[in-house]
Scaffold this motif. Structure first.
Motif, PDB file in Angstrom:
ATOM      1  N   LEU A  44      41.254  12.896  19.342  1.00  0.00           N
ATOM      2  CA  LEU A  44      42.760  12.903  18.362  1.00  0.00           C
ATOM      3  C   LEU A  44      42.843  11.537  18.533  1.00  0.00           C
ATOM      4  CD1 LEU A  44      44.737  15.589  20.099  1.00  0.00           C
ATOM      5  CD2 LEU A  44      43.387  15.731  18.029  1.00  0.00           C
ATOM      6  N   CYS A  45      42.561  10.588  19.528  1.00  0.00           N
ATOM      7  CA  CYS A  45      42.503   8.799  18.889  1.00  0.00           C
ATOM      8  C   CYS A  45      41.144   8.243  17.679  1.00  0.00           C
ATOM      9  CB  CYS A  45      42.889   8.510  20.611  1.00  0.00           C
ATOM     10  SG  CYS A  45      44.188   8.766  21.552  1.00  0.00           S
ATOM     11  N   GLN A  46      40.119   8.820  18.096  1.00  0.00           N
ATOM     12  CA  GLN A  46      39.061   8.797  17.405  1.00  0.00           C
ATOM     13  C   GLN A  46      39.093   8.654  15.977  1.00  0.00           C
ATOM     14  OE1 GLN A  46      36.075  10.277  19.814  1.00  0.00           O
ATOM     15  NE2 GLN A  46      35.630   8.225  20.831  1.00  0.00           N
ATOM     16  N   ASN A  47      39.768  10.159  15.690  1.00  0.00           N
ATOM     17  CA  ASN A  47      39.925  10.265  14.582  1.00  0.00           C
ATOM     18  C   ASN A  47      41.602   9.642  13.496  1.00  0.00           C
ATOM     19  OD1 ASN A  47      40.166  11.796  12.161  1.00  0.00           O
ATOM     20  ND2 ASN A  47      41.738  13.774  13.071  1.00  0.00           N
ATOM     21  N   LEU A  48      42.176   9.583  14.678  1.00  0.00           N
ATOM     22  CA  LEU A  48      42.924   8.501  13.936  1.00  0.00           C
ATOM     23  C   LEU A  48      42.968   7.011  13.919  1.00  0.00           C
ATOM     24  CD1 LEU A  48      46.183   7.415  13.752  1.00  0.00           C
ATOM     25  CD2 LEU A  48      46.270   7.135  16.333  1.00  0.00           C
ATOM     26  N   ASP A  49      41.997   6.678  14.664  1.00  0.00           N
ATOM     27  CA  ASP A  49      41.305   5.909  14.463  1.00  0.00           C
ATOM     28  C   ASP A  49      40.759   5.498  12.529  1.00  0.00           C
ATOM     29  OD1 ASP A  49      40.484   2.318  15.743  1.00  0.00           O
ATOM     30  OD2 ASP A  49      38.154   3.728  15.367  1.00  0.00           O
ATOM     31  N   GLU A  50      39.791   6.466  12.996  1.00  0.00           N
ATOM     32  CA  GLU A  50      39.400   6.446  11.715  1.00  0.00           C
ATOM     33  C   GLU A  50      40.393   6.653  10.422  1.00  0.00           C
ATOM     34  OE1 GLU A  50      36.617  10.192  11.623  1.00  0.00           O
ATOM     35  OE2 GLU A  50      35.418   9.117  13.144  1.00  0.00           O
TER      36      GLU A  50
END
Length: 166
Positions: A44-50
């Motif tokens: 989820l955090c990697q998705n947020l980073d994008e």
């Protein structure tokens, strides 16, 4: 029952504190401890980073050291985001939920609920609430905290689903 969620965020003190920021800091170093969440929260955090914007409150993205998809920054040390942090102890404090804790205020900005805590150095730390992962945003003294939260709200809403974090 989660006391933090039982009282929704219409606290006038949040509005006042969001708009009450002063001078800037002289510290130009940008570093952030990288959280260590589980696999689901990391994704989820990697998705947020994008989805994070290239500018927040008019400042260009300048990620802190060490580089990670779980941390982001804007304006050097002015704004630091960490995704996948632990739940802050104040989030379950009944005094906060009832609006009786002067050091922490709960409130919402553009559909994202936040716990706001004032730091000793004039900074503010906001931690998302009612989301599957906790997102922490530290805003140094002198930044427009309302603009920061408005600029980040869309990305948080799209990347981190509503729910209760473990």
């Amino acid at each position: 029952m989660n006391l933090f969620r039982s009282r929704l965020f219409g606290h006038p003190a949040l509005v006042l504190l969001i708009f009450a920021t002063g001078c800037s800091s002289a510290d130009d170093s940008a570093s952030a401890a990288v959280p260590s969440p589980g696999t689901l929260v990391t994704k989820l955090c990697q998705n947020l980073d994008e989805r994070l914007p290239p500018k927040v409150d008019g400042l260009d993205r300048e990620d802190p050291e060490p580089r990670s998809t779980l941390t982001a920054g804007w304006g050097g040390p002015a704004i630091i985001l960490r995704c996948g942090v632990e739940r802050p102890p104040k989030m379950t404090d009944p005094k906060v939920a009832e609006g009786h804790d002067p050091d922490a205020v709960a409130g919402g900005v553009n559909g994202v609920d936040w716990l706001m805590e004032e730091g000793d150095n004039g900074s503010y730390r906001f931690t998302s609430a009612s989301r599957v992962a906790y997102v922490e945003v530290t805003v140094r003294e002198g930044q427009d905290t309302s603009a920061v939260l408005v600029d980040l709200a869309s990305a948080v809403k799209k990347a981190i689903p509503e729910g209760i974090a473990d």
